[in-house]
Design an enzyme around this catalytic site. Sequence first.
Site, PDB file in Angstrom:
ATOM      1  N   GLY A   1     -88.329 -16.431  49.208  1.00 22.99           N
ATOM      2  CA  GLY A   1     -86.901 -16.304  49.020  1.00 22.99           C
ATOM      3  C   GLY A   1     -86.445 -17.406  48.644  1.00 22.99           C
ATOM      4  O   GLY A   1     -87.357 -18.495  48.006  1.00 22.99           O
ATOM      5  N   VAL A   2     -85.057 -17.675  48.117  1.00 23.43           N
ATOM      6  CA  VAL A   2     -84.418 -18.689  47.720  1.00 23.43           C
ATOM      7  C   VAL A   2     -84.789 -20.094  48.215  1.00 23.43           C
ATOM      8  O   VAL A   2     -85.130 -21.131  47.366  1.00 23.43           O
ATOM      9  CB  VAL A   2     -83.073 -18.375  47.233  1.00 23.43           C
ATOM     10  N   ALA A   3     -84.894 -20.115  49.582  1.00 27.38           N
ATOM     11  CA  ALA A   3     -85.168 -21.465  50.156  1.00 27.38           C
ATOM     12  C   ALA A   3     -86.503 -21.736  50.018  1.00 27.38           C
ATOM     13  O   ALA A   3     -86.916 -23.247  49.534  1.00 27.38           O
ATOM     14  CB  ALA A   3     -84.980 -21.294  51.623  1.00 27.38           C
TER      15      ALA A   3
ATOM     16  N   ALA B   1     -79.188 -10.126  48.624  1.00 19.55           N
ATOM     17  CA  ALA B   1     -77.880 -10.833  48.824  1.00 19.55           C
ATOM     18  C   ALA B   1     -76.700 -10.663  47.643  1.00 19.55           C
ATOM     19  O   ALA B   1     -77.239 -10.815  46.687  1.00 19.55           O
ATOM     20  CB  ALA B   1     -78.101 -12.559  48.638  1.00 19.55           C
TER      21      ALA B   1
ATOM     22  N   GLY C   1     -73.214 -11.274  48.115  1.00 25.70           N
ATOM     23  CA  GLY C   1     -71.920 -11.955  47.700  1.00 25.70           C
ATOM     24  C   GLY C   1     -72.033 -13.163  46.604  1.00 25.70           C
ATOM     25  O   GLY C   1     -71.559 -12.969  45.762  1.00 25.70           O
ATOM     26  N   GLY C   2     -72.653 -13.958  46.879  1.00 25.33           N
ATOM     27  CA  GLY C   2     -72.712 -15.157  45.946  1.00 25.33           C
ATOM     28  C   GLY C   2     -73.104 -16.402  46.509  1.00 25.33           C
ATOM     29  O   GLY C   2     -73.609 -16.494  47.624  1.00 25.33           O
TER      30      GLY C   2
ATOM     31  N   GLU D   1     -64.151 -13.805  49.787  1.00 24.52           N
ATOM     32  CA  GLU D   1     -64.928 -13.095  51.025  1.00 24.52           C
ATOM     33  C   GLU D   1     -64.018 -13.485  52.107  1.00 24.52           C
ATOM     34  O   GLU D   1     -63.293 -14.652  52.258  1.00 24.52           O
ATOM     35  CB  GLU D   1     -66.180 -13.300  50.796  1.00 24.52           C
TER      36      GLU D   1
ATOM     37  N   ARG E   1     -66.153 -12.462  59.683  1.00 27.60           N
ATOM     38  CA  ARG E   1     -66.885 -11.281  59.521  1.00 27.60           C
ATOM     39  C   ARG E   1     -67.121 -10.708  61.003  1.00 27.60           C
ATOM     40  O   ARG E   1     -67.350  -9.699  61.322  1.00 27.60           O
ATOM     41  CB  ARG E   1     -68.383 -11.698  59.048  1.00 27.60           C
TER      42      ARG E   1
ATOM     43  N   GLU F   1     -82.888 -19.236  56.323  1.00 27.13           N
ATOM     44  CA  GLU F   1     -82.451 -18.544  57.639  1.00 27.13           C
ATOM     45  C   GLU F   1     -83.377 -18.596  58.823  1.00 27.13           C
ATOM     46  O   GLU F   1     -82.840 -18.661  59.823  1.00 27.13           O
ATOM     47  CB  GLU F   1     -82.441 -16.992  57.211  1.00 27.13           C
TER      48      GLU F   1
ATOM     49  N   ARG G   1     -71.994 -17.395  60.699  1.00 28.92           N
ATOM     50  CA  ARG G   1     -71.859 -18.143  59.238  1.00 28.92           C
ATOM     51  C   ARG G   1     -70.790 -17.506  58.415  1.00 28.92           C
ATOM     52  O   ARG G   1     -70.359 -16.505  58.425  1.00 28.92           O
ATOM     53  CB  ARG G   1     -73.319 -17.684  58.539  1.00 28.92           C
TER      54      ARG G   1
HETATM   55  C1  SIN Z   1     -71.539  -9.793  51.512  1.00 29.57           C
HETATM   56  O1  SIN Z   1     -71.713  -9.755  50.181  1.00 29.57           O
HETATM   57  O2  SIN Z   1     -70.964  -9.344  51.974  1.00 29.57           O
HETATM   58  C2  SIN Z   1     -72.570 -10.785  52.215  1.00 29.57           C
HETATM   59  C3  SIN Z   1     -72.740 -12.071  51.769  1.00 29.57           C
HETATM   60  C4  SIN Z   1     -73.260 -12.927  52.484  1.00 29.57           C
HETATM   61  O3  SIN Z   1     -73.979 -12.661  53.574  1.00 29.57           O
HETATM   62  O4  SIN Z   1     -72.802 -14.309  52.580  1.00 29.57           O
END
Ligand code: SIN
Length: 486
Positions: A11-13, A43, A45-46, A111, A274, A356, A367
């Site tokens: 993954g990215v990490a 993923a 969101g960004g 967000e 969240r 993670e 988070r």
């Molecule tokens: C999302 O796009 O709602 C999730 C992004 C995240 O997990 O930080």
Amino acid sequence: MSVPVVIVGAGVAGLATALAAASRPVRLLCRGVAGAGSASALAQGGLAAALGDGDSVEAHVADTLAAGAFHNDAARVRWLCAQAPAVVEWLAGQGVEFDRDGAGRLQLGREGGHGAARIVHAGGDASGAALLRTLAARVRAAPHVCWQDGVEVEALRLRGGRVCGVRVRTADGAREDIDAAAVVLATGGLGALFARSSNPPGADGTGLALALAAGARARDLEFVQFHPTALDLPDRASLPLVTEALRGAGARLVDAAGRPLLDGAHAPGDLAPRDVVARRVWQALRDGVRVLLDATRVAGDWTQRFPTVLAACLAHGIDPRTTPIPVTPAAHFHMGGVAVDADGRTSLPGLYAVGEVACSGVHGANRLASNSLLEGVACGRRLGALLADLSPPPVHGEECCHGLGAGLAPARLAALRTLLWHAAGPLRSAAALRRALHTCIGWSGEGWQARLAVAVLAAALRRRDSLGAHWRVDAAPMRRHAAIAP
Ligand code: SIN
């Protein structure tokens, strides 16, 4: 040729770690093919970075600490948020094409839990996939990295108290012992151990289970984040995410009659942190209320802004541009994990963890949105730089192998996922946790997933207060948490 660093997970990490470890030889072991099964690929969101006018690193820090219920390691939060602008610049330099406006400025989304628009994204809601594609191409071209797909790590090998390699099963079923100057776990979280999850099936906690089996210290295992809005598909464990960015763009959670779900519950309403939103959705579903995300007023071209959500919904006969989307909470991110120091060292010499699977304390009890890709890249680069210069001491003594052992049979695993979902979901109680713990202890001889569930449930029972994503219906919230009833 010197002994390689072994990185488990693409993954990215894992990819950021591999790149930064140049020119030390790296063997990158990937369970699936080309990192496609990693949570990073999903993923949406960004990546959060204080880049907007009037925004600041301090404000990003404050939002991260507040979302984390102040359980975070504040110094590490400061470091991470300060790194964020440089991480975005580095990624752009690697070739990630972030979304920009007509003048070439980065587009910044908003967000839940963020007091400012500070989410940079790529391909609309396909940010993780864009990062993964770019970094994977870089890693594949890097002469110091040997990338192997289809490899399962079955055990960590130790000599003289130090991790000195891994035992693996390769794609053709052969067993191999690989020597390593250091082993890095970059295996992701454990969302797939819950009946409803936004994670891919491979996010089943193997890295954490391996580390625990070898005696590494874990931390904060009770803190599992539930995303409030996954597409509610019956009889599916792995659910498509419906990004929080949609609420940032004006979508609202409503009941079947169109009444808003969040008004009055928390000042930012649909953009509350969240955990708050997830509990509200969970409670409504428990009360028999159908919960919908009404995104029909979200402006702009969905094929540019939200292509992933659009495609997932259309594949299930829902056009989100005209019809509210049925949603459910889903296990999304594990704040807890293998305890690491600021560089990614675990308590076991020779073993490192990043992303993670690791718990550095940066996310606290919950988070903040879009801080995970940031953490994966920033911490991966820091760890990789450390490994590039590593000179491990010679190891002596008997070698011993600490493995996962057998996994649960499919029917038992399905039962365990249901059990965790109900007992250790967004709303928890001592009675339900105790019953689930008792059941999992009974199953623990049958497979490693049950032993991992025992560790999570025991941690959740030990924490008697509600804090962040760990919400106990039978306990008062801790004072430092801005308590919002579900
Ligand atoms: C999302 O796009 O709602 C999730 C992004 C995240 O997990 O930080």
